[in-house]
Design a protein around this motif. Sequence first.
Motif, PDB file in Angstrom:
ATOM      1  N   GLN A 172      53.857  59.929  32.919  1.00  0.00           N
ATOM      2  CA  GLN A 172      54.266  61.322  32.782  1.00  0.00           C
ATOM      3  C   GLN A 172      55.598  61.411  32.039  1.00  0.00           C
ATOM      4  O   GLN A 172      56.496  60.588  32.253  1.00  0.00           O
ATOM      5  N   ARG A 196      50.018  70.412  36.968  1.00  0.00           N
ATOM      6  CA  ARG A 196      50.892  71.562  36.762  1.00  0.00           C
ATOM      7  C   ARG A 196      52.232  71.083  36.211  1.00  0.00           C
ATOM      8  O   ARG A 196      52.628  69.941  36.426  1.00  0.00           O
ATOM      9  N   PRO A 197      52.936  71.971  35.503  1.00  0.00           N
ATOM     10  CA  PRO A 197      54.249  71.574  34.975  1.00  0.00           C
ATOM     11  C   PRO A 197      55.208  71.216  36.109  1.00  0.00           C
ATOM     12  O   PRO A 197      55.202  71.861  37.165  1.00  0.00           O
ATOM     13  N   THR A 228      52.192  67.145  39.695  1.00  0.00           N
ATOM     14  CA  THR A 228      51.602  66.196  38.745  1.00  0.00           C
ATOM     15  C   THR A 228      50.153  65.912  39.110  1.00  0.00           C
ATOM     16  O   THR A 228      49.281  65.836  38.226  1.00  0.00           O
ATOM     17  N   TRP A 240      58.146  63.362  32.449  1.00  0.00           N
ATOM     18  CA  TRP A 240      59.298  63.477  33.349  1.00  0.00           C
ATOM     19  C   TRP A 240      59.583  62.154  34.068  1.00  0.00           C
ATOM     20  O   TRP A 240      60.733  61.863  34.392  1.00  0.00           O
ATOM     21  N   LYS A 248      58.887  71.195  37.472  1.00  0.00           N
ATOM     22  CA  LYS A 248      60.138  71.914  37.236  1.00  0.00           C
ATOM     23  C   LYS A 248      61.342  71.126  37.739  1.00  0.00           C
ATOM     24  O   LYS A 248      62.319  70.949  37.027  1.00  0.00           O
TER      25      LYS A 248
END
Length: 257
Positions: free
Chosen positions: A17, A53-54, A49, A19, A56
């Motif tokens: 990912q 979904r995004p 994840t 992030w 934040k």
Amino acid sequence: MISRNIYKRQKANLGSQPWLTASPTRNVINALTADGADARFVGGCVRDTLVNRPVKDIDIATPTEPEAVIKLLERFGIKAVATGISHGTVTAVCKKKSFQITTLRRDEETDGRYAKVAFTDDWAVDAMRRDFTINALSADPAGDVYDYNDGITDLKHGKVRFIGNAQDRIDEDYLRILRFFRFQGDYGLPPLDNDAIVASHSRARKLSALSGERVRDELLKILLVLNPGDILRHMQNAGVLDVILPEATNINRLFHL
């Protein structure tokens, strides 16, 4: 001291990912694990994840106590802010990205509004003090997900379920009643968990003990879920709106927005 309890690992991995592999994330993880301690991602970044979904916010847990966390971060040139040190929380700022880092905890005393916590090195104990199964997931730096409460299964089937006994979890923090309805609106599918509904109904009056600010913040978040009218109707049926918003006698208007 690093926990030696036996972990329950579900067959899940977060994969590569952005992030997770970003340099600020790796820098913070490298700092936290520099002396051999564990560090895992917890909460929303793992949950979101898994459902694509995004992400934040990135929250991290570690058995390392806050003062040592600050020293580790500063050793690696990462800004450390003692945002909630009495509850074990330090905010790391790396390349303009913030990470909330919390020491593993167990509850010593709770009264529905505040909790007195003690630090622990046991990941399972920390997971069991959280509210819902889908919020108790953690993932190590390699992306392997640890699940002590079948949260992955619940997330897959849209089941928002309290960990253990629903009434006990609510008695620890009455705000969890509102959090249940919010997470149901964000992640849940019908039908709603019956134990959660029964517990929420039986404890609804306890919401009056909370500050107006805490209730307001949760209510505003509930109004941002996909179908707030449906959720408020469930809240009305459970007697929750009678306590926090008795003026809301006609929620049908929400369905027209």
